[in-house]
Each structure stands twice: as structure tokens, then as C-alpha cells.
Design a protein around this motif. Structure first.
Motif, PDB file in Angstrom:
ATOM      1  N   PHE A  26     -25.125  45.002  41.704  1.00  0.00           N
ATOM      2  CA  PHE A  26     -23.658  44.865  41.690  1.00  0.00           C
ATOM      3  C   PHE A  26     -23.164  44.191  42.964  1.00  0.00           C
ATOM      4  O   PHE A  26     -22.256  43.348  42.927  1.00  0.00           O
ATOM      5  N   ILE A  27     -23.753  44.577  44.100  1.00  0.00           N
ATOM      6  CA  ILE A  27     -23.336  43.956  45.366  1.00  0.00           C
ATOM      7  C   ILE A  27     -23.623  42.451  45.319  1.00  0.00           C
ATOM      8  O   ILE A  27     -22.752  41.626  45.630  1.00  0.00           O
ATOM      9  N   ALA A  28     -24.848  42.094  44.869  1.00  0.00           N
ATOM     10  CA  ALA A  28     -25.218  40.682  44.809  1.00  0.00           C
ATOM     11  C   ALA A  28     -24.297  39.924  43.847  1.00  0.00           C
ATOM     12  O   ALA A  28     -23.880  38.796  44.111  1.00  0.00           O
ATOM     13  N   MET A  29     -23.958  40.581  42.737  1.00  0.00           N
ATOM     14  CA  MET A  29     -23.106  39.971  41.719  1.00  0.00           C
ATOM     15  C   MET A  29     -21.714  39.667  42.287  1.00  0.00           C
ATOM     16  O   MET A  29     -21.092  38.667  41.954  1.00  0.00           O
ATOM     17  N   SER A  30     -21.221  40.550  43.178  1.00  0.00           N
ATOM     18  CA  SER A  30     -19.847  40.435  43.672  1.00  0.00           C
ATOM     19  C   SER A  30     -19.718  39.600  44.935  1.00  0.00           C
ATOM     20  O   SER A  30     -18.636  39.096  45.230  1.00  0.00           O
ATOM     21  N   LEU A  31     -20.804  39.484  45.708  1.00  0.00           N
ATOM     22  CA  LEU A  31     -20.691  38.804  47.001  1.00  0.00           C
ATOM     23  C   LEU A  31     -20.224  37.346  46.899  1.00  0.00           C
ATOM     24  O   LEU A  31     -19.310  36.949  47.633  1.00  0.00           O
ATOM     25  N   PRO A  32     -20.830  36.514  46.026  1.00  0.00           N
ATOM     26  CA  PRO A  32     -20.442  35.096  46.034  1.00  0.00           C
ATOM     27  C   PRO A  32     -18.945  34.865  45.857  1.00  0.00           C
ATOM     28  O   PRO A  32     -18.332  34.146  46.654  1.00  0.00           O
ATOM     29  N   SER A  33     -18.332  35.502  44.847  1.00  0.00           N
ATOM     30  CA  SER A  33     -16.902  35.274  44.636  1.00  0.00           C
ATOM     31  C   SER A  33     -16.087  35.833  45.794  1.00  0.00           C
ATOM     32  O   SER A  33     -15.066  35.262  46.185  1.00  0.00           O
ATOM     33  N   THR A  34     -16.531  36.971  46.355  1.00  0.00           N
ATOM     34  CA  THR A  34     -15.820  37.553  47.494  1.00  0.00           C
ATOM     35  C   THR A  34     -15.821  36.582  48.675  1.00  0.00           C
ATOM     36  O   THR A  34     -14.785  36.342  49.294  1.00  0.00           O
ATOM     37  N   ILE A  35     -16.987  36.022  48.952  1.00  0.00           N
ATOM     38  CA  ILE A  35     -17.096  35.081  50.071  1.00  0.00           C
ATOM     39  C   ILE A  35     -16.262  33.830  49.796  1.00  0.00           C
ATOM     40  O   ILE A  35     -15.553  33.331  50.671  1.00  0.00           O
ATOM     41  N   VAL A  77      -5.166  40.039  59.053  1.00  0.00           N
ATOM     42  CA  VAL A  77      -4.405  38.937  58.457  1.00  0.00           C
ATOM     43  C   VAL A  77      -4.763  38.760  56.978  1.00  0.00           C
ATOM     44  O   VAL A  77      -3.915  38.388  56.172  1.00  0.00           O
ATOM     45  N   VAL A  78      -6.018  39.014  56.626  1.00  0.00           N
ATOM     46  CA  VAL A  78      -6.425  38.763  55.237  1.00  0.00           C
ATOM     47  C   VAL A  78      -6.368  40.013  54.342  1.00  0.00           C
ATOM     48  O   VAL A  78      -6.928  40.010  53.247  1.00  0.00           O
ATOM     49  N   THR A  79      -5.682  41.066  54.804  1.00  0.00           N
ATOM     50  CA  THR A  79      -5.594  42.287  53.993  1.00  0.00           C
ATOM     51  C   THR A  79      -5.167  42.033  52.533  1.00  0.00           C
ATOM     52  O   THR A  79      -5.775  42.589  51.616  1.00  0.00           O
ATOM     53  N   PRO A  80      -4.137  41.197  52.294  1.00  0.00           N
ATOM     54  CA  PRO A  80      -3.759  40.966  50.892  1.00  0.00           C
ATOM     55  C   PRO A  80      -4.911  40.385  50.072  1.00  0.00           C
ATOM     56  O   PRO A  80      -5.107  40.754  48.912  1.00  0.00           O
ATOM     57  N   ALA A  81      -5.700  39.517  50.716  1.00  0.00           N
ATOM     58  CA  ALA A  81      -6.833  38.922  50.009  1.00  0.00           C
ATOM     59  C   ALA A  81      -7.903  39.975  49.736  1.00  0.00           C
ATOM     60  O   ALA A  81      -8.598  39.923  48.720  1.00  0.00           O
ATOM     61  N   ILE A  82      -8.015  40.950  50.633  1.00  0.00           N
ATOM     62  CA  ILE A  82      -8.984  42.034  50.430  1.00  0.00           C
ATOM     63  C   ILE A  82      -8.608  42.812  49.168  1.00  0.00           C
ATOM     64  O   ILE A  82      -9.461  43.132  48.329  1.00  0.00           O
ATOM     65  N   THR A 105     -10.938  43.095  45.824  1.00  0.00           N
ATOM     66  CA  THR A 105     -11.326  44.438  45.386  1.00  0.00           C
ATOM     67  C   THR A 105     -11.118  44.573  43.885  1.00  0.00           C
ATOM     68  O   THR A 105     -12.005  45.020  43.151  1.00  0.00           O
ATOM     69  N   ILE A 106      -9.942  44.154  43.410  1.00  0.00           N
ATOM     70  CA  ILE A 106      -9.675  44.239  41.972  1.00  0.00           C
ATOM     71  C   ILE A 106     -10.554  43.267  41.204  1.00  0.00           C
ATOM     72  O   ILE A 106     -11.163  43.623  40.196  1.00  0.00           O
ATOM     73  N   TYR A 107     -10.668  42.051  41.733  1.00  0.00           N
ATOM     74  CA  TYR A 107     -11.451  41.011  41.060  1.00  0.00           C
ATOM     75  C   TYR A 107     -12.875  41.482  40.772  1.00  0.00           C
ATOM     76  O   TYR A 107     -13.427  41.187  39.722  1.00  0.00           O
ATOM     77  N   ASN A 108     -13.451  42.225  41.716  1.00  0.00           N
ATOM     78  CA  ASN A 108     -14.846  42.632  41.551  1.00  0.00           C
ATOM     79  C   ASN A 108     -15.030  44.037  40.992  1.00  0.00           C
ATOM     80  O   ASN A 108     -16.015  44.300  40.320  1.00  0.00           O
ATOM     81  N   SER A 109     -14.110  44.963  41.297  1.00  0.00           N
ATOM     82  CA  SER A 109     -14.378  46.327  40.858  1.00  0.00           C
ATOM     83  C   SER A 109     -14.184  46.486  39.346  1.00  0.00           C
ATOM     84  O   SER A 109     -14.853  47.315  38.739  1.00  0.00           O
ATOM     85  N   GLY A 136      -5.243  39.836  40.816  1.00  0.00           N
ATOM     86  CA  GLY A 136      -6.624  40.024  41.230  1.00  0.00           C
ATOM     87  C   GLY A 136      -7.617  39.450  40.241  1.00  0.00           C
ATOM     88  O   GLY A 136      -8.529  38.726  40.612  1.00  0.00           O
ATOM     89  N   MET A 137      -7.419  39.770  38.960  1.00  0.00           N
ATOM     90  CA  MET A 137      -8.386  39.333  37.952  1.00  0.00           C
ATOM     91  C   MET A 137      -8.423  37.814  37.797  1.00  0.00           C
ATOM     92  O   MET A 137      -9.446  37.246  37.461  1.00  0.00           O
ATOM     93  N   THR A 138      -7.266  37.161  37.995  1.00  0.00           N
ATOM     94  CA  THR A 138      -7.247  35.709  37.818  1.00  0.00           C
ATOM     95  C   THR A 138      -7.501  34.973  39.139  1.00  0.00           C
ATOM     96  O   THR A 138      -7.440  33.751  39.180  1.00  0.00           O
ATOM     97  N   ALA A 139      -7.815  35.757  40.209  1.00  0.00           N
ATOM     98  CA  ALA A 139      -7.934  35.148  41.537  1.00  0.00           C
ATOM     99  C   ALA A 139      -8.983  34.043  41.593  1.00  0.00           C
ATOM    100  O   ALA A 139      -8.810  33.043  42.282  1.00  0.00           O
ATOM    101  N   GLY A 140     -10.080  34.212  40.861  1.00  0.00           N
ATOM    102  CA  GLY A 140     -11.136  33.215  40.927  1.00  0.00           C
ATOM    103  C   GLY A 140     -10.782  31.924  40.215  1.00  0.00           C
ATOM    104  O   GLY A 140     -11.337  30.871  40.503  1.00  0.00           O
ATOM    105  N   ALA A 141      -9.848  32.010  39.267  1.00  0.00           N
ATOM    106  CA  ALA A 141      -9.534  30.843  38.443  1.00  0.00           C
ATOM    107  C   ALA A 141      -8.211  30.191  38.828  1.00  0.00           C
ATOM    108  O   ALA A 141      -7.919  29.082  38.412  1.00  0.00           O
ATOM    109  N   VAL A 142      -7.390  30.899  39.604  1.00  0.00           N
ATOM    110  CA  VAL A 142      -6.083  30.369  39.986  1.00  0.00           C
ATOM    111  C   VAL A 142      -6.072  30.097  41.472  1.00  0.00           C
ATOM    112  O   VAL A 142      -6.464  30.933  42.268  1.00  0.00           O
TER     113      VAL A 142
END
Lengths: 303, 284
Positions: free
Chosen positions: B154-163, B199-204, B208-212, B277-283
Motif C-alpha cells: 500500500f505504501i509503494a502504491m501510494s508514494l508515486p502520486s503523493t510525491i 505551507v503545504v498542509t492543504p496539499a497534505i 491523504t484523501i486521494y490515497n486513503s 482529493g479524489m480528483t487531485a491526480g487528474a485535475v
């Protein structure tokens, strides 16, 4: 020079935990798949080097040949129907939501609800509703057209489409809201200028909005390709691991799982052939994504 | 609102179009609501009632089914497992992901692009296709049937998009902020921790939602790696349950309600964040 060195250490410190995990869990298994697919296997023990024999078996030897072409055909159906129905609907819904029709804020929130649910829960829920004595056939009886009732998941010709429909029910909100965000970010001046010139809504949509949201169309296309090649849970929950009835809903995902881990009917796991199928999934995903990026990338318009 | 497409001052053709669109949206909303409503109602009915009168309301709101499923059939355990495994995963994803994002966005060095591309490649590669070698690796490490196997995946799955998402945000932070902190004697870690991260708290929140959500919902990897009843997660437990009690529709609908309602409840309060959060990777 001293400063430079300490900076290198800091970079290594920040990057290496994530790098170690990504390399060992994502990249290493990719190369292992490539490597393993070239060997014959006895259970979990690697035997001898056989070159492309495993791939030859997938493409040219029974039972893999029939199973594989059947499964990949179903994945193609998934891709085609999803692109055509779900993404077109999503684009239309995104467009009308962006025009702020009455209730759009409400609709926006509602259509996203199923997106959050696990495929497993959605699959089982609809699996119950689509049973011969389930809710859908009950509803058809209620509105006075019992002749419309079907064995939605039991009919070989129908089952794949029923499962795709459930998946569209679950997921169409996602492309809708991605397209909505994209259309909302089209500069108002562009649209206003067109309206001033007397352009019709349809012209504005096809000539201005569509070319400007190509990046989003691209992302949704790639996600659809990856999703269609990875269909697994939907089949597992609504049709079972064997893609019943009679393998008519089988996909590469379920075939891959059965081959790699063995199942009731196919007996022992086949690591070699399984790895070959895994490698084929990798290549198909990459190739299809690259093709869509290149072909749609050409259409992109910069403002 | 020149972009409006409402009834007022619109041509007949447009009115018909808008009416048709409204009908479509209302129907789709009903198609979302009713199955969920029916699911909850069915959880209060007996199997015989569900089959004979699928549209009828339950005679009473008896929560006995819920107690049976949660306590006697061990659903509480599945919940707890999903909760702590998702939580642990996200803690590591946020820590390692934000560190790596910092490492690729706040320094200039020769290998930077390479490092970034290695991380990005993880977004494109379907991890499911690698499950056989993953199984071999986990077997060798003796991690099979232990939660650590799926947590690592799960960690490996989530890291790329998080980074990917976080480094985008971090790149936008002005360097001056960092220089000022450095003059005050801050180490790189302190700059990461006290200058960049706040500064990046909103992105955190976004990642979090995008991956959890996908981690919470994941079924494939627990299916392969967790056979032990005491480690099963919610989607896997649900699958088991459907295998075991396939004819007891009353309990099945209760289990489904238990699996679906928490997410629905959370969404009711945080819809905006979930959508973002869910659309963060695509928008962008």
C-alpha cells in the motif's frame, strides 16, 4: 566543497526511504516478472530457461490460447463501452454542470457518492439486485413489464454488459467532475468573445471548450485504459473467479490470478505462464497509454 | 453569469434540452439513492421478506442483525484491521512521500530528473501485474499472512502520486523563505519540517484523501496476502461473508450497509474535500 557534500547527504536522507520502497516493491517485481516469464517453474521453484516458450503457450497452446483471446476480447469490450458510454456521459454531465443548471451543486455532490465505495461492496450489492429474484427484475414486474426481466448475470451474452453497467453506475461521477473542473478553468473571455460573435452553444462546445480540455480527456482516457486492463474485483464479486457463466465475463485480470495462484478448476499455479500474462498486461498498459498520449497530445491547443 | 443555461429567456429548443438534462440528473440521483435506501431497509427485514416484498419497508427497525454481524460474525475486527492498516500506511506515505517530494523539488542536482522519473514510473505501472514476484519476495521475507506485506505494498502504491502532487506544490514555494531560515541557522530538516511542510498542509489533506480511499477499499492485495481470519480487512471480510452466508440475504444486506455507511457518513460532512482529493491526480 564541504557544504556540497552535506547537501548530498541531506538529499539522500530525504529521498532514500521512498526510493527504497518504490524500487523494491514496484520496479524490482517488474524486472522479476520479465525474468521469471522466461523460465519454466515447478510451483514456487524456478526450473530451467525456456526463452519465450511461456508466451508461445499463452498465444498458441490450449487451453491458454482460447482463454487468453476470450479474456482480452472482454477487456476490449470493457474499454470500448466505458470510453463510449461512461466517458461521453461524463463529458456531457460535466458540461451541463459547468453551465450551472438548476441544482448543479446538489447533483455534483450526489453523483460522486458511488465513486467512494469499494468495488467489492458495489459488486456484491448489485450482484444481489441483479439476481433472477432480485430487485431489478422485481422492479420490472412492478411497472408491468415482467417480459423485460432477464438473468442479468446468468446470460452469457448479457453478463459482461451488466457488470460494465454497474461499474459505470459507480464511476461516471469521476470523469464528470474532472471534466467539470476542466471546463470551469476555460477562461471566460474566450467564451464571452464567442458569444458576442453570435456563436451557438454547440459551436462553442466543439470549437472552443473541447480543444481546450484535451489534457483532461487525455488523463481520463489513460485512466480508462489502465482501469479496463485491470478489471478484477468487478468480475470476482459479480461473476466469480472463473468469469461465469462459462468464462463469458473472464478478463485478463481474473485469468492472470487463476494462472498465477491456481484455482479450483485449473489446479496448480503456473508461475511461468502467469508471469508471461503479467508482462503482457504491463506492455498493453504502456503501449495503449503511449498511443493515446501521442495521438491526443497532437490535438492539444495552447492558449 | 453569461454561462447560464437556464429556462429564462431561452429558446424552445434549449428549454427542451435543459428539461431533458434535468430529467437525466434526477433519474441518476434516484438510481444512486434508491439502491442504497433499499440496502439499508433490507438490513432490517428477514430474508423471506426481502425476497417476497423487495420494495416494502421493514416492519420495525430492529438492530439485532447489526449486532450479529458486527460482534458475532467478527465484522468489528475487519473494521479495526482496515482502520489501523490504512492509518499506518498513510502515516508512512505522508512522511516518506513529503520527504521525497522535498528532495526532488527543493534541490538542484544532476540525478534529480532521474530520481523524479523513477518515482513517476510507479504511477503508470499496474502493480497488480507484479503480484507473482511480490508474492515470491514476501514469501522469502516471511511476510505472507502478516499485515506488513500489504502495508508495504500500500505504501509503494501510494508514494508515486503523493510525491507527484506534493512536489508540484513544493516547487511553488519561494526560495527566499528557505534562505531566510538558513541564515537563521536552520538545518535542512528544520526547513523541511518548519518552513515547507506548514505551507503545504492543504496539499497534505488532498493526498491523504486521494490515497486513503483506494487503500481502504483495496481488495486484491489483502486477498493474495492475508488468509488469516484475524488480519482480514473490510473488503476481504465482506467477500468471506458473502461466501459463507450466501443465502442469508438479510445478513448480507446488513454487512453491505456496515461496509458502505461509514464512507457515506464521512462524505456527508466532507464532500468538498473528498471531491477535491479524489480528483487531485487528474485535475491541475
Amino acid at each position: 566543497m564541504h557544504k556540497k557534500n552535506s547537501e548530498k547527504l541531506w538529499i539522500a536522507f530525504f529521498v532514500s526511504p521512498a526510493m527504497a520502497i518504490v524500487v523494491s516493491i514496484i520496479l524490482l517485481p517488474l524486472f522479476m516478472s520479465l525474468f521469471n516469464s522466461l523460465f519454466s517453474w515447478r510451483q514456487l521453484i524456478r526450473d530451467e530457461f525456456v526463452g519465450l516458450e511461456n508466451f508461445r503457450r499463452v498465444f498458441f497452446t490450449e487451453p491458454y490460447k482460447t482463454r487468453f483471446s476470450n479474456a482480452i476480447g472482454n477487456n476490449a469490450t470493457w474499454l470500448g463501452v466505458t470510453m463510449l458510454v461512461q466517458n461521453t456521459l461524463g463529458l456531457a454531465m460535466g458540461y451541463f454542470l459547468s453551465r450551472r443548471i438548476r441544482g448543479s451543486e446538489f447533483y455534483k455532490r450526489i453523483i460522486f457518492i458511488p465513486v467512494l465505495f469499494s468495488i467489492v461492496a458495489v459488486g456484491f450489492l448489485w450482484g444481489l439486485y441483479l439476481k433472477p429474484n432480485g430487485l431489478l427484475n422485481g422492479f420490472l414486474k412492478l411497472i408491468g413489464s415482467p417480459e423485460m426481466a432477464r438473468a442479468w448475470l446468468g446470460d452469457e451474452k448479457l453478463a459482461t454488459f451488466s457488470i460494465i453497467a454497474v461499474n459505470i453506475w459507480r464511476w461516471v461521477g469521476f470523469p464528470s467532475l474532472v471534466f467539470l473542473a476542466a471546463i470551469d478553468s476555460v477562461p471566460t473571455e474566450c467564451l464571452e468573445a464567442a458569444w458576442m460573435d453570435g456563436a451557438k452553444d454547440r459551436t462553442v462546445f466543439f470549437r472552443i471548450i473541447l480543444p481546450l480540455i484535451v489534457p483532461s480527456i487525455l488523463i481520463i482516457t489513460v485512466l480508462t485504459i489502465v482501469g479496463s486492463l485491470n478489471v478484477f474485483e468487478q468480475i470476482y464479486t459479480m461473476a466469480g473467479l472463473d468469469g461465469s457463466p462459462n468464462y463469458s465475463t473472464d478478463t485478463i485480470g481474473t485469468l492472470f490470478y487463476r494462472t498465477g495462484f491456481g484455482s479450483v478448476d485449473s489446479g496448480n499455479p503456473e508461475i511461468g505462464v502467469g508471469s508471461a500474462i503479467g508482462v503482457i498486461i504491463y506492455f498493453l498498459t504502456l503501449a495503449a497509454s503511449l498511443v493515446s498520449i501521442m495521438s491526443l497530445g497532437k490535438q492539444e491547443v495552447e492558449l | 453569469m453569461s454561462a447560464d443555461l437556464r429556462f429564462a429567456s431561452a429558446s424552445t429548443g434549449k428549454k427542451i434540452l435543459v428539461a431533458a438534462v434535468q430529467v437525466f440528473f434526477v433519474l441518476y440521483c434516484l438510481l444512486i439513492f434508491y439502491p442504497l435506501f433499499n440496502m439499508i431497509m433490507s438490513s432490517f427485514k428477514t430474508t423471506r421478506e426481502i425476497l417476497r416484498f423487495p420494495f416494502a419497508l421493514p416492519k420495525s427497525l430492529d438492530f439485532a442483525n447489526y449486532k450479529t454481524v458486527l460482534v458475532d460474525r467478527g465484522f468489528g475486527r475487519f473494521f479495526f484491521n482496515s482502520l489501523w492498516m490504512t492509518g499506518t500506511t498513510m502515516a508512512f506515505v505522508l512522511l516518506f512521500g513529503s520527504m521525497a517530494a522535498y528532495g526532488v523539488s527543493r534541490y538542484t542536482y544532476r540525478l534529480r530528473t532521474t530520481v523524479y522519473l523513477v518515482f513517476l514510473s510507479g504511477i503508470m505501472l499496474p502493480l497488480k501485474a507484479a503480484v507473482i514476484p511480490l508474492f515470491i519476495i514476501m514469501k522469502r521475507l516471511d511476510f505472507v499472512n502478516k499485515p506488513i506485506s500489504v502495508i508495504l505494498i500500500f505504501i509503494a502504491m501510494s508514494l508515486p502520486s503523493t510525491i507527484f502532487i506534493l512536489s508540484g506544490f513544493m516547487k511553488a514555494i519561494p526560495k527566499d523563505l528557505e534562505y531566510a531560515a538558513r541564515i537563521d541557522g536552520c538545518s535542512d530538516w528544520m526547513i523541511y519540517r518548519h518552513v515547507v511542510m506548514p505551507v503545504v498542509t492543504p496539499a497534505i489533506a488532498l493526498v491523504t484523501i486521494y490515497n486513503s480511499v483506494p487503500v481502504w477499499n483495496d481488495f486484491f492485495f489483502p486477498l493474495v496476502f492475508l488468509q488469516d481470519q484475524k488480519f482480514k480487512t473490510l473488503p476481504l471480510g465482506l467477500t468471506n461473508f458473502f461466501g459463507q452466508y450466501s443465502t442469508d440475504w438479510s445478513l448480507l444486506f446488513t454487512a453491505l450497509s456496515l461496509a458502505i455507511l461509514p464512507m457515506l457518513l464521512l462524505y456527508a460532512f466532507m464532500a468538498k474535500y473528498f471531491i477535491k482529493g479524489m480528483t487531485a491526480g487528474a485535475v491541475k
